[in-house]
Design an enzyme around this catalytic site. Structure first.
Site, PDB file in Angstrom:
ATOM      1  CG  LEU A   1      -1.985  -1.095   1.289  1.00  0.00           C
ATOM      2  CD1 LEU A   1      -2.740  -1.025   2.614  1.00  0.00           C
ATOM      3  CD2 LEU A   1      -2.949  -0.999   0.118  1.00  0.00           C
TER       4      LEU A   1
ATOM      5  CG  ASP B   1       4.791  13.870   8.760  1.00  0.00           C
ATOM      6  OD1 ASP B   1       4.868  14.920   8.084  1.00  0.00           O
ATOM      7  OD2 ASP B   1       5.144  12.759   8.339  1.00  0.00           O
TER       8      ASP B   1
ATOM      9  CG  PHE C   1      12.203   4.691   9.732  1.00  0.00           C
ATOM     10  CD1 PHE C   1      13.338   5.468   9.568  1.00  0.00           C
ATOM     11  CD2 PHE C   1      11.108   5.258  10.349  1.00  0.00           C
ATOM     12  CE1 PHE C   1      13.357   6.779  10.009  1.00  0.00           C
ATOM     13  CE2 PHE C   1      11.127   6.568  10.791  1.00  0.00           C
ATOM     14  CZ  PHE C   1      12.267   7.330  10.612  1.00  0.00           C
TER      15      PHE C   1
END
Length: 300
Positions: free
Chosen positions: A32, A145, A37
């Protein structure tokens, strides 16, 4: 098969396990997305006949503190507009986070496909994200974020905030240091390289997000770091003329250069646009307190 999960007697907390149920219980289907990381895959959980998203956290030795922080924050989250963590599976080199699957994908894709969103839809999505951020801030969690790729849409049109890899739990009055986030969403105080109050960072990101949804492009569009810094710290941007006054005013409030003058999430919750949009929001697809029982395996 129900894409958003089965309605079972649920309510168990996300847990960790050193067992390896993947060989018998899960079928990996497709990728997806990718992160710095991590990798996220769509998987089929056989016992509950449910599609889930599985985040693979690699290079554990190097990023172990980041992973542990993300897992800790996600385990504490319980809100219908925040993606639900069902299960954590620890292996020697990889940690698997088994999460709720939002079948309609990233908000950014929806914006790009349409050019921009109708204001009624943008208001509804923005209101749901505001509720998610309010929940985070009430629990002393700053996301850091918030962006269109970190908001997924489920089959009922509900927004789900995801990816807490940069999130941090802060104490009252705590200041942070260090540049983080995604460049087009970064607040001006991040470019100063000094200490900053983390909560206004999320508020700036919300302003960028709302602008992007209704305009179809970012308010600051430089391709270089130095160019973006100059644009953001000068605060020069133009809101399209067709944007309604209610959205126009919220964008202006959130994109104030001085973080001390930016509204808090509680301030934004009281805006008439948010109050009006709350009544139009669809019902949550999966109550936040629920997790498929077979996914919540007993463990440490």
């Amino acid at each position: 098969m129900k894409e958003e999960g089965l309605t079972l007697k649920q309510g168990m907390e996300a847990c960790s396990s050193v067992e390896d149920p993947f060989n018998t219980d899960y079928r990996m289907m497709m990728t997806l997305g990718h992160g710095h990381f991590s990798e996220v895959k769509l998987a089929f959980h056989v016992p509950t006949v449910t599609c889930v998203a599985v985040k693979l956290l690699r290079n554990k030795k190097k990023y172990n503190s980041i992973f542990n922080s993300e897992i800790s924050v996600m385990k504490s989250m319980n809100h219908p507009n925040i993606i639900k963590l069902f299960h954590v599976i620890e292996k020697e080199e990889i940690t698997y986070l088994v999460m709720e699957h939002a079948s309609e994908g990233e908000l950014l894709r929806r914006i790009l496909e349409r050019g921009s969103l109708p204001e009624s839809e943008a208001e509804m999505i923005f209101t749901q994200v505001v509720h998610a951020v309010n929940y985070c801030h009430e629990n002393q969690v700053v996301h850091r974020d918030i962006k269109a790729t970190n908001i997924l849409m489920d089959c009922r049109g509900n927004a789900k905030l995801i990816d807490f890899s940069l999130s941090v739990k802060v104490t009252p009055g705590q200041k942070l240091r260090g540049f983080c986030g995604t460049l087009p969403y970064c607040a001006p105080e991040l470019f100063a390289r000094g200490e900053y109050d983390p909560y206004p960072i999320d508020m700036w990101c919300l302003g960028i997000l709302l602008f992007l949804m209704v305009a179809g492009h970012f308010p600051f569009q430089s391709k270089s770091f130095s160019g973006m810094r100059n644009e953001v710290t000068s605060g020069n941007f133009t809101i399209p003329h067709y944007v309604s006054i209610s959205i126009f005013n919220i964008i202006l409030e959130l994109l104030i250069i001085n973080p001390c003058r930016r509204p808090t999430i509680k301030d934004i919750m009281r805006r008439p646009m948010i109050r009006a949009s709350e009544a139009r929001s669809p019902p949550p697809s999966t109550p936040a307190s629920q997790a498929p029982r077979a996914l919540a395996l007993s463990g440490p």
